[in-house]
Scaffold this active site. Structure first.
Site, PDB file in Angstrom:
ATOM      1  N   GLY A 185      30.044  28.866  72.652  1.00 50.38           N
ATOM      2  CA  GLY A 185      31.518  29.292  73.352  1.00 50.38           C
ATOM      3  C   GLY A 185      32.439  28.289  72.976  1.00 50.38           C
ATOM      4  N   GLU A 186      32.171  27.405  72.153  1.00 53.36           N
ATOM      5  CA  GLU A 186      33.309  26.452  71.677  1.00 53.36           C
ATOM      6  C   GLU A 186      34.141  27.038  70.779  1.00 53.36           C
ATOM      7  OE1 GLU A 186      31.737  22.648  70.371  1.00 53.36           O
ATOM      8  OE2 GLU A 186      30.809  21.921  72.228  1.00 53.36           O
ATOM      9  N   HIS A 204      55.269  34.217  88.978  1.00 56.41           N
ATOM     10  CA  HIS A 204      55.024  34.780  90.295  1.00 56.41           C
ATOM     11  C   HIS A 204      55.842  33.918  91.201  1.00 56.41           C
ATOM     12  CE1 HIS A 204      52.377  36.681  93.151  1.00 56.41           C
ATOM     13  NE2 HIS A 204      52.345  35.710  93.720  1.00 56.41           N
ATOM     14  N   ASP A 238      55.628  43.883  99.653  1.00 55.24           N
ATOM     15  CA  ASP A 238      55.568  43.065 100.594  1.00 55.24           C
ATOM     16  C   ASP A 238      56.732  42.107 101.055  1.00 55.24           C
ATOM     17  OD1 ASP A 238      55.432  40.404  99.237  1.00 55.24           O
ATOM     18  OD2 ASP A 238      53.437  40.937  98.364  1.00 55.24           O
ATOM     19  N   LYS A 250      52.660  44.044 105.245  1.00 54.90           N
ATOM     20  CA  LYS A 250      51.370  44.117 104.970  1.00 54.90           C
ATOM     21  C   LYS A 250      50.730  42.759 105.363  1.00 54.90           C
ATOM     22  CE  LYS A 250      51.032  42.113 100.396  1.00 54.90           C
ATOM     23  NZ  LYS A 250      50.575  42.017  99.295  1.00 54.90           N
ATOM     24  N   ARG A 300      47.408  39.853 104.964  1.00 53.67           N
ATOM     25  CA  ARG A 300      46.282  39.694 104.122  1.00 53.67           C
ATOM     26  C   ARG A 300      45.432  38.391 104.542  1.00 53.67           C
ATOM     27  NH1 ARG A 300      46.274  39.562  98.457  1.00 53.67           N
ATOM     28  NH2 ARG A 300      48.500  40.350  98.130  1.00 53.67           N
ATOM     29  N   ASP A 318      57.068  44.970  91.652  1.00 55.98           N
ATOM     30  CA  ASP A 318      56.341  43.721  92.007  1.00 55.98           C
ATOM     31  C   ASP A 318      56.257  43.170  90.449  1.00 55.98           C
ATOM     32  OD1 ASP A 318      54.778  41.836  93.022  1.00 55.98           O
ATOM     33  OD2 ASP A 318      53.295  43.510  93.922  1.00 55.98           O
ATOM     34  N   THR A 374      44.191  44.215  90.558  1.00 53.32           N
ATOM     35  CA  THR A 374      43.311  45.205  91.043  1.00 53.32           C
ATOM     36  C   THR A 374      43.693  46.559  91.414  1.00 53.32           C
ATOM     37  OG1 THR A 374      42.796  44.792  92.996  1.00 53.32           O
ATOM     38  CG2 THR A 374      41.354  43.561  91.256  1.00 53.32           C
TER      39      THR A 374
END
Length: 325
Positions: free
Chosen positions: A46-47, A138, A178, A202, A204, A230, A235
């Site tokens: 995985g390196e 964000h 939101d 909303k 959360r 947004d 998801t």
């Protein structure tokens, strides 16, 4: 020498990781250059191994990586690339991270939690990055986590220009999914000519990731096309519930617009069945064929990235790209 633009004594180099090769190729085309030849592969354990095939001594390097899944793998690859460039005597290294990794973990909600976005910024700086360029963070204050210049780009002009061609603004409303995104929704509403503004209330549970409950629309969307905006869709749970709430509140139609299409499972299924007429994202992140669905529209972000890279290289003004925003 391939992959290098020369201007007087300055030389621009565009390097890229393996996460989103199409975006890297598109940015290189917009700049009129080629990508720096790079060897990168994974060892059995995985390196990651990285080596650049040409000298970068004294160059102004922009190292592009889209932090898609597996995000930690691509972040590590970018850190190794930065380290290799630093040890190769690059004059200046600018990290181009269209979607900043761990951006949603920008504060402590409870005790004994990390501030992961700050840690990522520290890792980039420690590896040797001099400058950071990203799109629609964000939280805008994440710019303060990086100890150096940060160019925060907005995809809003690209998205709003497209939305104008798809919606009758006389009967539209901009809706924030939101309360925390209202400021961005206000900017959208202003840029679209002062259309009405609403938001979805909303709740959360901070102990349960990727889950929120949309309750009701605050504002008038009845008989209007609701434009849900947004910064990202992961998801799809939050935005799907917001679509349903808007339709239940009397919206005649719903269009969703977001900068980053993360689209983790089961986002494609949720969005395709949500009732939204169209879901618009940019290609800051690669979207695999299995994540696509009929209502999805993907807008190119390479022209914006190339213009920003050119401004940085020319010691110009990145802010000038967003005059009027």
């Amino acid at each position: 020498m391939t992959g290098i633009i020369t201007q007087g004594e300055k030389r621009l180099v565009l390097a890229s990781g393996r996460a989103h090769p199409q975006l890297a190729a598109d940015v290189a085309t917009e700049l009129g250059t080629e990508l720096l030849p790079t060897t990168a592969y994974d060892f059995a354990n995985g390196e990651i191994y990285v080596r650049f095939a040409e000298s970068v001594r004294g160059t102004d390097v922009f190292v592009l990586q889209s932090h898609t899944s597996p995000l930690n793998h691509w972040l590590m690859e970018q850190l190794l690339m930065i380290d290799a460039l630093k040890r190769g005597s690059a004059k200046r290294i600018t990290v181009v991270a269209p979607f900043f990794p761990y951006a949603r973990q920008d504060k402590k909600h409870r005790g004994r939690e990390p501030i992961s976005a700050r840690l990522v910024a520290d890792l980039l700086k420690t590896a040797g990055a001099d400058r950071l360029l990203s799109i629609d963070l964000h939280a805008a204050q994440t710019q303060g986590f990086f100890d150096g210049p940060v160019d925060h780009l907005w995809a809003m002009p690209i998205l709003t220009d497209y939305v104008r061609t798809r919606v009758d603004l006389a009967s539209a409303a901009v809706v924030s999914p939101d309360a925390g995104r209202i400021r961005v929704a206000e900017q959208w509403a202003e840029r679209l000519g002062g259309v009405p503004l609403a938001f979805v209330h909303k709740t959360r549970d901070i102990t349960r990731p990727n889950q929120a409950v949309a309750n009701r629309v605050v504002g008038d969307v009845e008989g209007r096309t609701a434009i849900l905006v947004d910064d990202l869709i992961d998801t799809g749970g939050t935005i799907t519930e917001a679509v349903k709430v808007c339709l239940a509140a009397g919206a005649s139609d719903v269009i969703v617009a977001a900068t980053h299409g993360v689209l983790s499972d089961p986002a494609a299924k949720r969005l395709s069945e949500s009732g939204a007429r169209e879901v618009i994202v940019t290609d800051t992140l690669p979207i695999a064929p299995e994540k696509s669905f009929p209502q999805l529209t993907v807008l190119p972000i390479a022209p914006l990235l190339a213009r920003a890279i050119r401004e940085v290289f020319d010691d110009g003004s990145v802010t000038s790209l967003f005059e009027g925003v």
